[in-house]
Design a protein around this motif. Structure first.
Motif, PDB file in Angstrom:
ATOM      1  N   ALA A   1       6.015   3.908   0.615  1.00 40.85           N
ATOM      2  CA  ALA A   1       5.096   2.780   0.454  1.00 40.85           C
ATOM      3  C   ALA A   1       5.376   1.805   1.591  1.00 40.85           C
ATOM      4  O   ALA A   1       6.410   1.885   2.263  1.00 40.85           O
TER       5      ALA A   1
ATOM      6  N   SER B   1       0.827  -1.203   0.000  1.00 45.06           N
ATOM      7  CA  SER B   1       0.000   0.000   0.000  1.00 45.06           C
ATOM      8  C   SER B   1       0.867   1.261   0.000  1.00 45.06           C
ATOM      9  O   SER B   1       2.050   1.220   0.321  1.00 45.06           O
ATOM     10  N   PHE B   2       0.211   2.359  -0.361  1.00 44.17           N
ATOM     11  CA  PHE B   2       0.838   3.672  -0.309  1.00 44.17           C
ATOM     12  C   PHE B   2      -0.245   4.637   0.165  1.00 44.17           C
ATOM     13  O   PHE B   2      -0.908   5.290  -0.635  1.00 44.17           O
TER      14      PHE B   2
ATOM     15  N   VAL C   1       5.058   0.456  -6.994  1.00 42.86           N
ATOM     16  CA  VAL C   1       3.969  -0.176  -6.240  1.00 42.86           C
ATOM     17  C   VAL C   1       3.197  -1.133  -7.138  1.00 42.86           C
ATOM     18  O   VAL C   1       2.845  -2.246  -6.720  1.00 42.86           O
TER      19      VAL C   1
END
Length: 152
Positions: free
Chosen positions: A112, A104-105, A139
């Motif tokens: 991240a 996730s970010f 990502v």
């Protein structure tokens, strides 16, 4: 920088971009300032007696500070079908994809992260918000590997 090692192993290596330039510039400035101060120590009459050893010590301090500034360029993420190896500043850790719930970010985050069980997470300093599109690509690449590993 996102490097694909080769098509057969599907290994992804991620390194930060902007922080490398910034830490390199900072290291050069620190080194230049300390060398300049060391050279000028004995040229001015200040009432204090500076020796050659003081000049060498000033340059040594500059080298150490420049080296410390370059530590910010060392983060790296290396991921493959088996898991992900995250190297942050001074700390390195390997996770299998079974341990990772998601990549996730979060909004407003600087880095991240890997979402882990029990509401824990591990930040990946190599994937930084200041790298913008590079971070998005990183990502996405990590999520693809995570998804592929979960299917197997």
């Amino acid at each position: 920088m996102i490097d694909k090692k080769d098509d057969t192993t599907d290994t992804v290596v991620i390194r930060p971009r902007r922080v490398v330039w910034m830490s390199g510039a900072l290291a050069l400035v620190l080194l230049a300032v300390f060398v300049t101060v060391a050279v000028l120590l004995r040229s001015q009459d200040t009432g204090v007696i500076f020796m050659v050893s003081d000049q060498i010590a000033m340059i040594g301090v500059g080298v150490m500070l420049a080296g410390a500034a370059m530590l910010f360029a060392t983060p790296r993420v290396r991921a493959d079908r088996n898991g992900v190896h995250v190297r942050n500043i001074g700390v390195s850790r390997r996770f299998t994809w079974d341990e990772v719930l998601a990549v996730s970010f979060p909004d407003g985050a600087s880095f991240a992260r890997l979402e882990l069980p029990d509401y824990e997470y591990y930040s990946m300093m190599a994937v930084q918000a200041v790298d913008r599109e590079h971070a998005v690509e990183a990502v996405r690449a990590l999520r693809r590997l995570h998804t592929a590993a979960k299917r197997d």
